[in-house]
Scaffold this active site. Structure first.
Site, PDB file in Angstrom:
ATOM      1  CD  GLU A   1      23.494  10.402  28.009  1.00 61.62           C
ATOM      2  OE1 GLU A   1      24.202  10.112  28.995  1.00 61.62           O
ATOM      3  OE2 GLU A   1      23.630   9.896  26.883  1.00 61.62           O
TER       4      GLU A   1
ATOM      5  NE  ARG B   1      25.454   8.074  41.159  1.00 61.07           N
ATOM      6  CZ  ARG B   1      25.212   8.418  39.897  1.00 61.07           C
ATOM      7  NH1 ARG B   1      25.998   9.262  39.285  1.00 61.07           N
ATOM      8  NH2 ARG B   1      24.186   7.923  39.249  1.00 61.07           N
TER       9      ARG B   1
ATOM     10  CE  LYS C   1      20.331   8.763  33.271  1.00 66.22           C
ATOM     11  NZ  LYS C   1      20.329  10.001  32.495  1.00 66.22           N
TER      12      LYS C   1
HETATM   13  P1  ATP Z   1      22.863   7.268  35.902  1.00 64.70           P
HETATM   14  O1  ATP Z   1      24.128   6.791  36.500  1.00 64.70           O
HETATM   15  O2  ATP Z   1      21.648   6.874  36.631  1.00 64.70           O
HETATM   16  O3  ATP Z   1      22.773   7.019  34.437  1.00 64.70           O
HETATM   17  P2  ATP Z   1      23.730   9.845  35.308  1.00 64.70           P
HETATM   18  O4  ATP Z   1      24.607  10.582  36.231  1.00 64.70           O
HETATM   19  O5  ATP Z   1      24.363   9.268  34.098  1.00 64.70           O
HETATM   20  O6  ATP Z   1      22.895   8.818  36.112  1.00 64.70           O
HETATM   21  P3  ATP Z   1      22.558  12.146  34.208  1.00 64.70           P
HETATM   22  O7  ATP Z   1      21.351  12.257  33.381  1.00 64.70           O
HETATM   23  O8  ATP Z   1      23.854  12.437  33.597  1.00 64.70           O
HETATM   24  O9  ATP Z   1      22.534  10.706  34.809  1.00 64.70           O
HETATM   25  O10 ATP Z   1      22.395  12.955  35.557  1.00 64.70           O
HETATM   26  C1  ATP Z   1      22.045  14.309  35.614  1.00 64.70           C
HETATM   27  C2  ATP Z   1      22.548  14.873  36.901  1.00 64.70           C
HETATM   28  O11 ATP Z   1      22.013  14.137  38.000  1.00 64.70           O
HETATM   29  C3  ATP Z   1      24.052  14.803  37.014  1.00 64.70           C
HETATM   30  O12 ATP Z   1      24.522  16.059  37.418  1.00 64.70           O
HETATM   31  C4  ATP Z   1      24.308  13.772  38.061  1.00 64.70           C
HETATM   32  O13 ATP Z   1      25.425  14.137  38.814  1.00 64.70           O
HETATM   33  C5  ATP Z   1      23.043  13.812  38.898  1.00 64.70           C
HETATM   34  N1  ATP Z   1      22.769  12.505  39.486  1.00 64.70           N
HETATM   35  C6  ATP Z   1      22.588  11.345  38.847  1.00 64.70           C
HETATM   36  N2  ATP Z   1      22.409  10.341  39.724  1.00 64.70           N
HETATM   37  C7  ATP Z   1      22.475  10.888  40.963  1.00 64.70           C
HETATM   38  C8  ATP Z   1      22.368  10.377  42.291  1.00 64.70           C
HETATM   39  N3  ATP Z   1      22.162   9.079  42.533  1.00 64.70           N
HETATM   40  N4  ATP Z   1      22.489  11.239  43.323  1.00 64.70           N
HETATM   41  C9  ATP Z   1      22.696  12.549  43.093  1.00 64.70           C
HETATM   42  N5  ATP Z   1      22.805  13.091  41.874  1.00 64.70           N
HETATM   43  C10 ATP Z   1      22.703  12.280  40.806  1.00 64.70           C
HETATM   44 MG    MG Z   2      25.621  10.955  33.208  1.00 64.91          MG
END
Ligand code: ATP
Ligand code: MG
Length: 567
Positions: A38, A264, A274
């Protein structure tokens, strides 16, 4: 896909086992994955794991990996983030080729599918205020209750949904919900929201839309439209999978992706959220998304971490089903191991103490030969100037050395690396009693660093010639948070480490560092790996410490000491 990104080979893990089985059973003939960020912030090292997994798996199976922006919330998303994400994925060593997509590419199709659900009696427009809707969804222990709007006729739902789209209602007035099961044990199946009203311009679709699909309504269908075979996401989406499958089953989608969840990446003393990282940037607690203390890929790049070290690290962590916190020492190990082989050695004095070589001509100077990288003979040698006045590291000298301190002290002889043996003859102090200079003598016969008579010294110090060394600012970084597992639900700002940045403004570096360039790592002998900061100028050199030669922070924390005694 960049082939260098395939370094060190793949791991074996349950995802790859599943894919092997799918191919063996003929369920898939090709492997298509996607990385779906995102664009509401910069990528962090947790994303690096997802990128490495998705692009890596596609590459290993001769398939493809899409970069798809999950751009369904224009209120939080910005073009700056889209650009930064693309830059960072490329920097990490991966390439989506022509497969760049956006959930917003599918807004028309998603809208049609929403109407189709309405016509099938599987979605309805709900007028409940958000708070009431939340209460009526129940809890983990209590079933939800049906909304009074749940049994609207198809005609009424279609009419209202179209008027939502036409912009007749303000934000929050109505939503479109799936009609599934309010008493389901899975909260995600209690009539989840599919569309909400957001009167906001979108970076790509402009003002065409004032209703936007939710993540749940966009994600699986986007996968299906793109022919994604394995939709790999982190564990928090496990409970969304039944909804993902429900939508795929109830819509005329062109393919049937399968979602699999992995743990994760969590890193000690680090926050990978984020939301929190945005808070740090907006609140001015760090100097932007690329602050070298940030766990963002932009921050790590600026700090001097090579992308190959990040790939090596996430490969070593591997892919599992259970959440855990990885020790930051493991990340540092990957960085040191790589930089040890490639980083040229240089001498830099971080906290200088002047020494004067009494028996060396006051206007004399000469050049000595230094080895660029003992791990790499091809890296060759360089010349470093020597002279009457030099700087050594202040904490390499103690006037009253305790037992076990082998470095410089009054009357003691040490080696100046690549130069000569020197003996400390006199300690000069200022009126406050602080040591300001050491008067020394050198032994001309030890040129290059060895005594013809075979006598030995206990320590070898790095140094810089006062007349030739370049003044520089050196920034040392420590973890951004004080606790191994920062509480992101609590007062996260209160957990910031006040010692996360230590800026040394009196440092002196050897003349060869005048040509340093950002992104190219050097080892400052006996100190660690450093990298020129991109905001450095020829008149004002700034170096960032990527990582110390040894893990000193754990010891600092354990003893409460400000610095650690070790040569
Ligand atoms: P955040 O919690 O930091 O906002 P998010 O999951 O909302 O992260 P996205 O932009 O939706 O952020 O993430 C894109 C992809 O990265 C998703 O498929 C998510 O599962 C993966 N991802 C995000 N954070 C991690 C992490 N700490 N370890 C592994 N994969 C991750
Ligand atoms: Mg997300």
């Amino acid at each position: 896909m960049a082939s260098e990104a395939a370094d060190a080979g793949a791991g074996r893990d349950f995802i790859r086992d599943i894919i092997d089985a799918d191919i063996a059973a003929g369920r898939n003939t090709e492997v298509v994955t996607r990385f779906p960020p995102e664009p509401n912030g910069y990528l962090h090292i947790g994303h690096a794991k997802a990128i490495w997994l998705n692009f890596g798996v596609a590459q290993e199976y001769g398939g493809r990996c899409h970069l798809r922006f999950d751009d369904t919330n224009p209120i939080k998303e910005e073009q700056e983030y889209i650009d930064a994400i693309k830059r960072d994925v490329h920097w990490l060593g991966f390439d989506w080729g022509t497969h760049l997509y956006h959930a917003s590419d599918y807004f028309d199709r998603l809208y049609d599918w929403a109407e189709q659900l309405i016509r099938a009696g599987k979605a309805y427009v709900d007028d409940l205020p958000a708070e009431e809707m939340r209460v009526m969804r129940g809890s983990l222990t209590e079933p939800g209750r049906n909304s009074p709007y749940r049994d609207r006729t198809v005609a009424e739902n279609l009419d209202l949904f179209r008027r939502m789209r036409a912009g007749e209602f303000p934000n929050g007035a109505r939503v479109l919900r799936a009609k599934i099961e309010m008493s389901s044990g899975n909260m995600n199946l209690r009539d989840p929201v599919l569309y909400r009203i957001l009167h906001a311009a979108h970076p790509r679709s402009g003002t065409t839309w004032c209703i936007y699909p939710t993540y749940d309504f966009a994600h699986g269908q986007s996968d299906a439209i793109e022919g994604v075979t394995h939709s790999l996401c982190s564990l928090e989406f496990e409970d969304h999978r039944p909804l993902y499958d429900w939508l795929i089953e109830n819509l005329p989608v062109p393919s049937r992706p399968q979602q699999y969840e992995f743990a994760r990446l969590n890193l000690g003393y680090t926050v990978l959220s984020k939301r929190v990282l945005t808070q740090l940037v907006r609140g001015g607690h760090v100097k932007g998304w690329d602050d070298p203390r940030m766990p963002t890929l932009a921050g790590l790049r600026r700090r001097g971490v090579p992308p190959a070290a990040i790939r090596d690290f996430v490969r070593r962590v591997g892919v599992a089903r259970a959440n855990s916190v990885v020790d930051i020492a493991m990340f540092e190990h990957s960085i040191r191991e790589l930089l040890n082989t490639i980083a040229p050695r240089r001498m830099a004095v971080l906290r200088p103490l002047k020494i004067r070589i009494d028996n060396y001509p006051a206007d004399g100077s000469e050049e000595l030969i230094a080895i660029n990288n003992p791990e790499d003979a091809a890296a060759g040698t360089r010349r470093i100037p020597f002279g009457h006045e030099l700087f050594i590291e202040r904490d390499d000298f103690l006037e009253d050395p305790p037992k076990g301190f082998y470095r410089f002290a009054p009357g003691r002889e040490v080696r100046l690396r690549y130069a000569y043996f020197v003996i400390c003859r006199e300690v000069v102090k200022n009126s406050a009693g602080e040591v300001v200079e050491l008067v020394c003598t050198y032994d001309p016969a030890t040129r290059g660093g060895n005594a013809p008579d075979g006598r030995r010294v206990q320590a070898t110090l790095h140094w810089a010639a006062a007349a030739h060394a370049i003044p520089a600012e050196i920034r040392l970084y420590n973890p951004l948070f004080t606790r191994p597992e920062p509480d992101i639900g609590g007062d996260i700002i209160g957990e910031l480490n006040p010692m996360s940045l230590e800026s040394l403004t009196e440092s002196r570096v050897e003349p060869a560092l005048a040509t340093a360039i950002p992104g190219e790592s050097v080892q400052f002998e006996r100190q660690g790996y450093f990298c020129l900061d991109p905001l450095s100028t020829p008149g004002r050199l700034i170096f960032n410490r990527t990582v110390a030669l040894r893990d000193s922070w754990t010891k600092v924390r354990a003893t409460g000491a400000q610095s650690v005694e070790k040569s």
